[in-house]
Design an enzyme around this catalytic site. Structure first.
Site, PDB file in Angstrom:
ATOM      1  N   LYS A   5      15.859 -10.622  -7.218  1.00  0.00           N
ATOM      2  CA  LYS A   5      17.274 -10.561  -6.814  1.00  0.00           C
ATOM      3  C   LYS A   5      17.570 -11.437  -5.610  1.00  0.00           C
ATOM      4  CE  LYS A   5      15.743  -6.407  -4.706  1.00  0.00           C
ATOM      5  NZ  LYS A   5      14.704  -5.845  -5.511  1.00  0.00           N
ATOM      6  N   ASP A  44      19.579  -5.450   0.383  1.00  0.00           N
ATOM      7  CA  ASP A  44      19.082  -5.351  -0.998  1.00  0.00           C
ATOM      8  C   ASP A  44      20.251  -5.022  -1.944  1.00  0.00           C
ATOM      9  OD1 ASP A  44      16.728  -4.816  -2.992  1.00  0.00           O
ATOM     10  OD2 ASP A  44      17.955  -3.010  -3.091  1.00  0.00           O
ATOM     11  N   GLY A  80      10.599   0.861  -9.265  1.00  0.00           N
ATOM     12  CA  GLY A  80       9.308   1.427  -9.662  1.00  0.00           C
ATOM     13  C   GLY A  80       8.617   0.574 -10.708  1.00  0.00           C
ATOM     14  N   LYS A 133      22.354  -7.303  -5.049  1.00  0.00           N
ATOM     15  CA  LYS A 133      22.661  -6.791  -6.394  1.00  0.00           C
ATOM     16  C   LYS A 133      24.164  -6.860  -6.658  1.00  0.00           C
ATOM     17  CE  LYS A 133      18.522  -3.927  -6.155  1.00  0.00           C
ATOM     18  NZ  LYS A 133      17.960  -2.651  -5.680  1.00  0.00           N
ATOM     19  N   VAL A 135       5.332  -4.506  -9.828  1.00  0.00           N
ATOM     20  CA  VAL A 135       6.054  -4.790 -11.075  1.00  0.00           C
ATOM     21  C   VAL A 135       5.172  -5.565 -12.059  1.00  0.00           C
ATOM     22  CG1 VAL A 135       8.097  -5.910 -12.040  1.00  0.00           C
ATOM     23  CG2 VAL A 135       8.263  -4.738  -9.841  1.00  0.00           C
ATOM     24  N   VAL A 190      18.755  -6.221 -10.931  1.00  0.00           N
ATOM     25  CA  VAL A 190      19.738  -5.227 -10.469  1.00  0.00           C
ATOM     26  C   VAL A 190      19.395  -3.862 -11.058  1.00  0.00           C
ATOM     27  CG1 VAL A 190      22.168  -4.528 -10.457  1.00  0.00           C
ATOM     28  CG2 VAL A 190      21.576  -6.952 -10.294  1.00  0.00           C
TER      29      VAL A 190
HETATM   30  P1  NAP Z   1       4.682  -6.774  -4.758  1.00  0.00           P
HETATM   31  O1  NAP Z   1       4.099  -5.467  -5.115  1.00  0.00           O
HETATM   32  O2  NAP Z   1       4.657  -7.201  -3.338  1.00  0.00           O
HETATM   33  O3  NAP Z   1       3.967  -7.862  -5.657  1.00  0.00           O
HETATM   34  C1  NAP Z   1       4.125  -9.244  -5.492  1.00  0.00           C
HETATM   35  C2  NAP Z   1       2.948  -9.920  -6.142  1.00  0.00           C
HETATM   36  O4  NAP Z   1       3.152 -11.317  -6.126  1.00  0.00           O
HETATM   37  C3  NAP Z   1       1.630  -9.648  -5.438  1.00  0.00           C
HETATM   38  O5  NAP Z   1       0.649  -9.493  -6.422  1.00  0.00           O
HETATM   39  C4  NAP Z   1       1.403 -10.917  -4.635  1.00  0.00           C
HETATM   40  O6  NAP Z   1       0.053 -11.206  -4.428  1.00  0.00           O
HETATM   41  C5  NAP Z   1       1.992 -11.939  -5.588  1.00  0.00           C
HETATM   42  N1  NAP Z   1       2.403 -13.156  -4.906  1.00  0.00           N
HETATM   43  C6  NAP Z   1       3.270 -13.279  -3.880  1.00  0.00           C
HETATM   44  N2  NAP Z   1       3.399 -14.564  -3.523  1.00  0.00           N
HETATM   45  C7  NAP Z   1       2.552 -15.262  -4.328  1.00  0.00           C
HETATM   46  C8  NAP Z   1       2.216 -16.641  -4.451  1.00  0.00           C
HETATM   47  N3  NAP Z   1       2.747 -17.537  -3.634  1.00  0.00           N
HETATM   48  N4  NAP Z   1       1.324 -17.005  -5.392  1.00  0.00           N
HETATM   49  C9  NAP Z   1       0.779 -16.089  -6.203  1.00  0.00           C
HETATM   50  N5  NAP Z   1       1.055 -14.758  -6.150  1.00  0.00           N
HETATM   51  C10 NAP Z   1       1.930 -14.373  -5.211  1.00  0.00           C
HETATM   52  O7  NAP Z   1       6.212  -6.861  -5.208  1.00  0.00           O
HETATM   53  P2  NAP Z   1       6.901  -6.048  -6.393  1.00  0.00           P
HETATM   54  O8  NAP Z   1       7.408  -4.762  -5.857  1.00  0.00           O
HETATM   55  O9  NAP Z   1       6.047  -6.063  -7.586  1.00  0.00           O
HETATM   56  O10 NAP Z   1       8.219  -6.946  -6.627  1.00  0.00           O
HETATM   57  C11 NAP Z   1       8.168  -8.147  -7.328  1.00  0.00           C
HETATM   58  C12 NAP Z   1       9.580  -8.642  -7.618  1.00  0.00           C
HETATM   59  O11 NAP Z   1      10.291  -7.666  -8.362  1.00  0.00           O
HETATM   60  C13 NAP Z   1      10.449  -8.892  -6.369  1.00  0.00           C
HETATM   61  O12 NAP Z   1      11.289  -9.983  -6.620  1.00  0.00           O
HETATM   62  C14 NAP Z   1      11.256  -7.615  -6.242  1.00  0.00           C
HETATM   63  O13 NAP Z   1      12.491  -7.800  -5.551  1.00  0.00           O
HETATM   64  C15 NAP Z   1      11.518  -7.315  -7.697  1.00  0.00           C
HETATM   65  N6  NAP Z   1      11.814  -5.917  -7.991  1.00  0.00           N
HETATM   66  C16 NAP Z   1      10.953  -4.961  -7.585  1.00  0.00           C
HETATM   67  C17 NAP Z   1      11.219  -3.634  -7.885  1.00  0.00           C
HETATM   68  C18 NAP Z   1      10.285  -2.525  -7.478  1.00  0.00           C
HETATM   69  O14 NAP Z   1      10.551  -1.386  -7.784  1.00  0.00           O
HETATM   70  N7  NAP Z   1       9.182  -2.821  -6.818  1.00  0.00           N
HETATM   71  C19 NAP Z   1      12.384  -3.309  -8.607  1.00  0.00           C
HETATM   72  C20 NAP Z   1      13.226  -4.333  -9.033  1.00  0.00           C
HETATM   73  C21 NAP Z   1      12.940  -5.641  -8.717  1.00  0.00           C
HETATM   74  P3  NAP Z   1      -0.777 -10.561  -3.194  1.00  0.00           P
HETATM   75  O15 NAP Z   1      -0.941  -9.119  -3.567  1.00  0.00           O
HETATM   76  O16 NAP Z   1      -2.048 -11.296  -3.228  1.00  0.00           O
HETATM   77  O17 NAP Z   1       0.059 -10.779  -1.973  1.00  0.00           O
HETATM   78  N1  HSE Z   2      13.970  -1.558  -2.606  1.00  0.00           N
HETATM   79  C1  HSE Z   2      14.743  -1.291  -3.777  1.00  0.00           C
HETATM   80  C2  HSE Z   2      15.295   0.125  -3.735  1.00  0.00           C
HETATM   81  C3  HSE Z   2      13.925  -1.421  -5.044  1.00  0.00           C
HETATM   82  O1  HSE Z   2      14.960   0.922  -2.853  1.00  0.00           O
HETATM   83  O2  HSE Z   2      16.116   0.431  -4.599  1.00  0.00           O
HETATM   84  C4  HSE Z   2      13.889  -2.795  -5.583  1.00  0.00           C
HETATM   85  O3  HSE Z   2      15.156  -3.204  -6.057  1.00  0.00           O
END
Ligand code: NAP
Ligand code: HSE
Length: 429
Positions: free
Chosen positions: A107, A203, A304, A207, A16, A134
């Site tokens: 979330k 998850d 995504g 939401k 993200v 959400v």
């Molecule tokens: P991700 O790909 O795992 O990215 C998390 C990032 O945060 C990584 O770059 C990680 O670094 C960094 N990080 C974690 N802990 C840290 C710390 N203590 N200090 C500094 N950096 C730190 O996760 P994501 O999918 O982007 O999701 C991020 C957030 O968005 C979550 O809360 C998730 O629930 C929410 N979200 C995600 C999606 C989705 O589609 N992915 C959708 C809606 C909401 P490293 O790479 O070095 O570990």
């Molecule tokens: N893991 C979630 C999903 C994405 O499959 O919808 C982040 O909210």
């Protein structure tokens, strides 16, 4: 804001965070028009500087020192996309106390500490926005908080987890088993390395907690949400449901009833012609019923890189506009009611019950009698496959209080002619 520049810090540069960085770059030429200010990412907090440096044009903004952000008074907005309860919770609290506006997609955190964080934001007169928490790119938080705020909302129901919707859609369309569909979801990158939070409904539960709190103006925490995942749904359940005109979906349901709030996530049979039945693959949709607006449905990509970044940047732009207009801190916790939460045993629903029974005369009558003795009325019963001395039957009940059906199932467990009750799935309507 100094000299028309609003500085932001990004915490996390994963899926993200990278999307947020890209949208920020794409929007640069239009910012002055849209925000009456220029928005810049001044710092990005990461753990691994070397890995992060490959993802962006200007690695000089990278840091692994939170203090360099929290102590920088020129940073107006903190965008938290690290995830997890800690250290994200501490960082957000510190940012709010330091007078910084916060935008988050977290979330897990909002579903547990949303009220506390919103109270802190109100105290500090800053914004705390969390649209992306959400249903990814789908606008739902702001519509509930603003556009629909003149309604008494009775129900919010939706498909809010893309991974499980992809799995159930594949099981339905291609007859895959749960294990096959999960393996496919993992291969395509929908499911995470540890898919527990998705497939067990946690998850979606987070939401539901967030949406219910906003929709009903009453705090619903994640621990108030009943969660049941999709791991026990079989290809047979899906096939039998389809034969009767239904589709199985993992639904998040929040209802404001006279006896209290129902907040639950579980698989449900919904009619094939219900608008949510056609939401396939990794898409999400949320259905809202308000007393004035009637029914509204929100549909789109629930996760995504870019869809989620779209929701985050919408919040960042709103915060930036508030800063430009000198109007920050207008958001506050809207949970002014203290409504009770209904227990799952007290909900009223129809049920699909699949049972394996001894295949001999009188067994169906026994099943009917146990259900009847527990106030469960049968709407439909069908004998399905025969397996040696056993037969599989499916019962569809009329609407009944869940505790009565569970009492009947407990009685079945003590009866030798009832081999097992492998499926109990709620039915819409
Ligand atoms: P991700 O790909 O795992 O990215 C998390 C990032 O945060 C990584 O770059 C990680 O670094 C960094 N990080 C974690 N802990 C840290 C710390 N203590 N200090 C500094 N950096 C730190 O996760 P994501 O999918 O982007 O999701 C991020 C957030 O968005 C979550 O809360 C998730 O629930 C929410 N979200 C995600 C999606 C989705 O589609 N992915 C959708 C809606 C909401 P490293 O790479 O070095 O570990
Ligand atoms: N893991 C979630 C999903 C994405 O499959 O919808 C982040 O909210």
């Amino acid at each position: 804001m100094e000299n028309g520049v609003i500085n932001a810090a990004l915490l996390g540069l994963g899926t993200v965070g990278t999307g947020v960085y890209k949208v920020m770059k794409r929007q640069e030429p239009q910012m002055q028009h849209k925000l009456n200010a220029v928005l810049k990412i001044k710092k990005i907090l990461v753990r691994n500087l070397e890995k992060a440096a490959k993802k962006i044009d200007d690695p000089s903004v990278l840091t692994n020192d939170w203090q360099s952000i929290i102590q920088d008074d020129s940073i107006d907005i903190v965008i938290e996309v690290m995830g997890g309860l800690e250290p994200a919770g501490t960082y957000i609290m510190e940012a709010l106390r330091a007078g910084k506006n916060v935008v988050t997609a977290n979330k897990d955190l909002i579903a547990v500490r949303g009220g506390e964080l919103l109270d802190e934001a109100a105290k500090a007169h800053v914004d705390l926005l969390f649209e992306a928490s959400v249903a990814g790119g789908i606008p739902i938080i702001r519509p509930l908080k603003q556009c629909l705020s003149a309604n008494d909302i009775g129900e919010v129901m939706g498909i809010v987890n893309g991974t499980t919707n992809y799995i159930l859609s594949s099981m339905t369309a291609e007859g895959m088993s749960f294990a096959q569909a999960l393996a496919e979801a993992t291969r395509l990158g929908y499911a995470e390395a540890d898919p527990t939070a998705d497939i067990e409904g946690y998850d979606a539960g987070r939401k539901v907690a967030i949406m219910a709190s906003i929709a009903f103006n009453s705090r619903v925490a994640f621990s108030d949400v009943y969660t049941e995942g999709i791991t026990r749904i079989t290809a047979n359940d899906i096939r039998y449901a389809a034969e009767m005109g239904w589709v199985i979906k993992l639904l998040g349901v929040a209802k404001n009833t006279e006896e209290g709030i129902e907040a639950r996530v579980h698989p449900m049979l919904i009619p094939k012609d219900h608008p949510l039945a056609t939401v396939a693959g990794s898409y999400n949709a949320v259905f809202v019923h308000g007393d004035a607006v009637d029914d509204v449905m929100f549909y789109g990509r629930g996760a995504g890189e870019m869809p989620t970044a779209s929701a985050i940047m919408g919040d960042v732009f709103e915060t930036a506009r508030n800063i430009s207009a000198g109007a920050k801190g207008s958001t506050h916790c809207g949970c002014y009611k203290n409504l009770p939460i209904k227990k799952i045993d007290d909900i009223i629903s129809r049920y699909f019950v699949r049972m394996e029974v001894e295949d001999k005369p009188g067994v169906l009558a026994t099943v009917a009698s146990v259900l009847g003795n527990n106030s469960v009325s049968i709407a439909q019963v069908t004998q399905k496959e025969k397996m040696g001395d056993n037969a599989e039957i499916v019962v569809i009940t009329d609407r009944v209080k869940e505790c009565h059906l569970k009492d009947a199932i407990l009685t079945f467990k003590d009866m030798s002619v009832i081999r097992s009750v492998p499926a109990l799935i709620r039915v819409y309507g």
